[in-house]
Design an enzyme around this catalytic site. Structure first.
Site, PDB file in Angstrom:
ATOM      1  N   HIS A  13      41.952  25.003  33.301  1.00 56.87           N
ATOM      2  CA  HIS A  13      41.382  24.912  34.647  1.00 56.87           C
ATOM      3  C   HIS A  13      39.990  24.285  34.618  1.00 56.87           C
ATOM      4  CE1 HIS A  13      44.385  28.210  34.931  1.00 56.87           C
ATOM      5  NE2 HIS A  13      44.752  27.427  35.922  1.00 56.87           N
TER       6      HIS A  13
ATOM      7  N   GLU B 272      32.271  38.851  31.346  1.00 56.90           N
ATOM      8  CA  GLU B 272      32.483  38.789  29.896  1.00 56.90           C
ATOM      9  C   GLU B 272      32.497  37.349  29.379  1.00 56.90           C
ATOM     10  OE1 GLU B 272      32.678  41.696  28.213  1.00 56.90           O
ATOM     11  OE2 GLU B 272      32.383  42.639  30.170  1.00 56.90           O
TER      12      GLU B 272
ATOM     13  N   SER C 193      47.727  25.437  39.969  1.00 54.27           N
ATOM     14  CA  SER C 193      46.321  25.835  40.004  1.00 54.27           C
ATOM     15  C   SER C 193      45.356  24.700  39.676  1.00 54.27           C
ATOM     16  CB  SER C 193      46.083  26.991  39.024  1.00 54.27           C
ATOM     17  OG  SER C 193      46.511  26.617  37.724  1.00 54.27           O
TER      18      SER C 193
END
Length: 227
Positions: free
Chosen positions: A198, A191, A13
Site C-alpha cells: 500500500h 507500533e 485497496s
C-alpha cells in the site's frame, strides 16, 4: 453539469479511498481527479481487500452497472487479492476464473455503452538482492494482458511501468512511496508499520501520475478528458 462524464474505478485497496483511521495510507484513485477537466467526475468504487470474485459476489459491479451511463468510463484493476488462492471467497486462478471475471466487468461496460480500460496490478515493493521482483503479483498482470488482446479491450500495463519505476529508484529510495512508518510517528500505527503493497500519499500521487502519463501517450478516448 452539461456533458458530464463519469470515470468509475473498480479495484482493490491500492486504488481505494481511505478512511481517516487508515491514513497516511492512500489509494492512487484519490489523486486522479486533479488531472481531468471540470466536466469529468471520478467515482472511486475500489474497496480494500477485494478481488474480482469478491467484488462481483458482493454486488459492487452490479451497483456500477445501475449507475454507469453511455460515454462513461470503467477502469478495472485487480490482482493483489485474487492472488490469495487459499481464500475461497477471493482467490482466483490467473488463466481461469480471473479472466472470466474480467469478462463480466467488460460486459457491463459494453452493455451500457461505456468505455472499459483494464489496468494491470500495480507492483508490490519486493526486492531480491536489490533487484525488483517482476512477479510480485504473480501471473495476474500477464493474464490480464492476454485477456485484453484476445478480447480487443484496451489495457495499460501499469504493472510493468510501476515495476520499472520502483526498480530504477531502488530498494531504499522506494520506501518513501509505501506505507513505511517508524513507531510513534502516526496515531493510526503507534507500533509503526512496514507495508510493501500500500502507498502513502506521495506514492499514490506518483502512481496516478504514471497512469496519466500512459494515457497521454495512448490513443484512448480517455486522453481527451485530461486537462
Amino acid at each position: 453539469m452539461e456533458n458530464q462524464i463519469t470515470i468509475y474505478i473498480a479495484g482493490d485497496s491500492t486504488a481505494a479511498m481511505k478512511l481517516p483511521e487508515k491514513r497516511p495510507e492512500t489509494g492512487w484513485g484519490e489523486a486522479f481527479q486533479a488531472y481531468f477537466k471540470e466536466n469529468v467526475r471520478i467515482e472511486n468504487h475500489a474497496i480494500n481487500g477485494r478481488s474480482t470474485k469478491s467484488f462481483i459476489n458482493e454486488g459492487h459491479l452490479a451497483a456500477i452497472e445501475k449507475s454507469i451511463q453511455p460515454g462513461d468510463f470503467l477502469i478495472i484493476q485487480f490482482g493483489h487479492n485474487d492472488q490469495k488462492i487459499e481464500d475461497p471467497e477471493r482467490g482466483t486462478l490467473p488463466y481461469g476464473d480471473y479472466q472470466e471475471n474480467l469478462g463480466q466487468f467488460i460486459q457491463v461496460a459494453f452493455r451500457k455503452n461505456a468505455y472499459p480500460l483494464l489496468l494491470t496490478s500495480v507492483t508490490r515493493r519486493k526486492f531480491e538482492e536489490d533487484k525488483i521482483d517482476y512477479m510480485s503479483v504473480g501471473e495476474y498482470p500477464q493474464a490480464m494482458i492476454q485477456f485484453a488482446e484476445k478480447n480487443h479491450v484496451p489495457v495499460i500495463d501499469i504493472h510493468r511501468i510501476t515495476t520499472e519505476f520502483i526498480g530504477k529508484i531502488g530498494n531504499e529510495e522506494s520506501k518513501k512511496y509505501y506505507l513505511h512508518l517508524p513507531p510513534g510517528q502516526s496515531e493510526n500505527y503507534p507500533e509503526g508499520i512496514i507495508d510493501n503493497t500500500h502507498f502513502n500519499e506521495e506514492g499514490a500521487k506518483k502512481v496516478a501520475q504514471l497512469i496519466i502519463e500512459a494515457i497521454q501517450q495512448s490513443d484512448l478516448p480517455l486522453r481527451n478528458l485530461l486537462k
